[in-house]
Each structure stands twice: as C-alpha cells, then as structure tokens.
Design a protein around this motif. Structure first.
Motif, PDB file in Angstrom:
ATOM      1  N   ASP A  38     128.713  37.251  10.139  1.00 17.07           N
ATOM      2  CA  ASP A  38     128.155  38.442  10.773  1.00 17.07           C
ATOM      3  C   ASP A  38     127.456  39.338   9.744  1.00 17.07           C
ATOM      4  O   ASP A  38     126.449  39.976  10.055  1.00 17.07           O
ATOM      5  N   LEU A  39     127.936  39.350   8.522  1.00 13.80           N
ATOM      6  CA  LEU A  39     127.268  40.123   7.472  1.00 13.80           C
ATOM      7  C   LEU A  39     125.916  39.515   7.109  1.00 13.80           C
ATOM      8  O   LEU A  39     124.949  40.233   6.852  1.00 13.80           O
ATOM      9  N   LEU A  40     125.845  38.201   7.111  1.00 12.10           N
ATOM     10  CA  LEU A  40     124.572  37.534   6.834  1.00 12.10           C
ATOM     11  C   LEU A  40     123.560  37.808   7.945  1.00 12.10           C
ATOM     12  O   LEU A  40     122.371  37.998   7.680  1.00 12.10           O
ATOM     13  N   ILE A  41     124.021  37.840   9.175  1.00 10.44           N
ATOM     14  CA  ILE A  41     123.135  38.145  10.297  1.00 10.44           C
ATOM     15  C   ILE A  41     122.643  39.584  10.202  1.00 10.44           C
ATOM     16  O   ILE A  41     121.462  39.868  10.429  1.00 10.44           O
ATOM     17  N   HIS A  42     123.523  40.500   9.838  1.00 16.03           N
ATOM     18  CA  HIS A  42     123.140  41.894   9.670  1.00 16.03           C
ATOM     19  C   HIS A  42     122.099  42.039   8.551  1.00 16.03           C
ATOM     20  O   HIS A  42     121.104  42.766   8.703  1.00 16.03           O
ATOM     21  N   LEU A  43     122.312  41.347   7.451  1.00 13.58           N
ATOM     22  CA  LEU A  43     121.361  41.380   6.349  1.00 13.58           C
ATOM     23  C   LEU A  43     120.010  40.822   6.782  1.00 13.58           C
ATOM     24  O   LEU A  43     118.966  41.373   6.442  1.00 13.58           O
ATOM     25  N   ASN A  44     120.026  39.754   7.542  1.00  9.88           N
ATOM     26  CA  ASN A  44     118.793  39.157   8.031  1.00  9.88           C
ATOM     27  C   ASN A  44     118.032  40.134   8.932  1.00  9.88           C
ATOM     28  O   ASN A  44     116.810  40.249   8.840  1.00  9.88           O
ATOM     29  N   CYS A  45     118.739  40.848   9.786  1.00  8.69           N
ATOM     30  CA  CYS A  45     118.109  41.851  10.652  1.00  8.69           C
ATOM     31  C   CYS A  45     117.490  42.978   9.829  1.00  8.69           C
ATOM     32  O   CYS A  45     116.373  43.429  10.111  1.00  8.69           O
ATOM     33  N   LEU A  46     118.207  43.436   8.811  1.00 11.54           N
ATOM     34  CA  LEU A  46     117.681  44.505   7.966  1.00 11.54           C
ATOM     35  C   LEU A  46     116.429  44.062   7.207  1.00 11.54           C
ATOM     36  O   LEU A  46     115.462  44.821   7.093  1.00 11.54           O
ATOM     37  N   LEU A  47     116.437  42.824   6.717  1.00  9.03           N
ATOM     38  CA  LEU A  47     115.265  42.316   6.013  1.00  9.03           C
ATOM     39  C   LEU A  47     114.070  42.171   6.943  1.00  9.03           C
ATOM     40  O   LEU A  47     112.933  42.461   6.567  1.00  9.03           O
ATOM     41  N   PHE A  48     114.335  41.746   8.181  1.00  7.31           N
ATOM     42  CA  PHE A  48     113.257  41.625   9.155  1.00  7.31           C
ATOM     43  C   PHE A  48     112.652  42.996   9.459  1.00  7.31           C
ATOM     44  O   PHE A  48     111.426  43.153   9.500  1.00  7.31           O
ATOM     45  N   ILE A  49     113.486  43.991   9.661  1.00  9.34           N
ATOM     46  CA  ILE A  49     112.994  45.338   9.973  1.00  9.34           C
ATOM     47  C   ILE A  49     112.217  45.910   8.789  1.00  9.34           C
ATOM     48  O   ILE A  49     111.187  46.567   8.963  1.00  9.34           O
ATOM     49  N   HIS A  50     112.679  45.628   7.579  1.00  9.11           N
ATOM     50  CA  HIS A  50     111.981  46.098   6.383  1.00  9.11           C
ATOM     51  C   HIS A  50     110.592  45.456   6.291  1.00  9.11           C
ATOM     52  O   HIS A  50     109.596  46.149   6.031  1.00  9.11           O
ATOM     53  N   ARG A  51     110.519  44.137   6.498  1.00 11.48           N
ATOM     54  CA  ARG A  51     109.223  43.457   6.464  1.00 11.48           C
ATOM     55  C   ARG A  51     108.316  43.949   7.576  1.00 11.48           C
ATOM     56  O   ARG A  51     107.107  44.107   7.392  1.00 11.48           O
ATOM     57  N   LEU A  52     108.896  44.215   8.754  1.00 13.94           N
ATOM     58  CA  LEU A  52     108.118  44.721   9.884  1.00 13.94           C
ATOM     59  C   LEU A  52     107.530  46.096   9.562  1.00 13.94           C
ATOM     60  O   LEU A  52     106.366  46.370   9.853  1.00 13.94           O
ATOM     61  N   ALA A  53     108.305  46.945   8.928  1.00 17.43           N
ATOM     62  CA  ALA A  53     107.816  48.275   8.563  1.00 17.43           C
ATOM     63  C   ALA A  53     106.698  48.192   7.523  1.00 17.43           C
ATOM     64  O   ALA A  53     105.696  48.910   7.620  1.00 17.43           O
TER      65      ALA A  53
END
Length: 86
Positions: A38-53
């Motif tokens: 679940d921590l890896l999934i959370h990290l993946n979501c944060l990286l996606f949002i960062h790249r999207l921004a």
C-alpha cells in the motif's frame, strides 16, 4: 530563508494506509498483498500527480497562460498515461 526554518515547517503526514487496505478489500477480496504494497501504491500516486502538475505547468507556459486550466491538465494526462503504458 535559512535551512533550519525550512526543515521545521515541513508537513509530516502519513500515507492513508487504512483507506488503501479497505478499498482493496472491497474491490478485490481475494487479492493477497504484501505488507508494504500500500505504501508503494501511495508513492506511485504521488509521483503521478507530481508529473501531471509539471506537465500541466509546461502546457500552460506553452499557451502563454499564467493559470493551469482544465485543458492543460487533460492534455498532460493523455501524454503521461501514454508514456506509462510502455
């Protein structure tokens, strides 16, 4: 700004582990996950949002706009999702 004031103002928030675990249990009850997945999934979501921004900001700068609009985000999402497919 001195480094000491920057480090003291950092927000220390935890990953929403219970939310992820509950969502996985509801959607896929037979799915067996490792303890820290679940921590890896959370990290993946944060990286996606960062790249999207970042991509949205680049699209806004290209169109000479100071504000990131819905069209900039949608165009950035298409590019990022196409890149992540491989």
């Amino acid at each position: 700004m001195p480094l000491s004031t920057v480090t003291s103002k950092r927000v220390k928030c935890k990953a929403p582990r219970t939310f992820f675990k509950r969502t996985f249990k509801q959607k896929k009850p037979n799915l067996r996950l490792e303890t820290n997945s679940d921590l890896l999934i959370h990290l993946n979501c944060l990286l996606f949002i960062h790249r999207l921004a970042e991509e949205s900001r680049a699209n806004a700068c290209e169109s000479k706009s100071r504000v990131i609009k819905k069209d900039h985000v949608l165009a950035a999402a298409k590019v990022i999702l196409k890149k992540s497919r491989g």
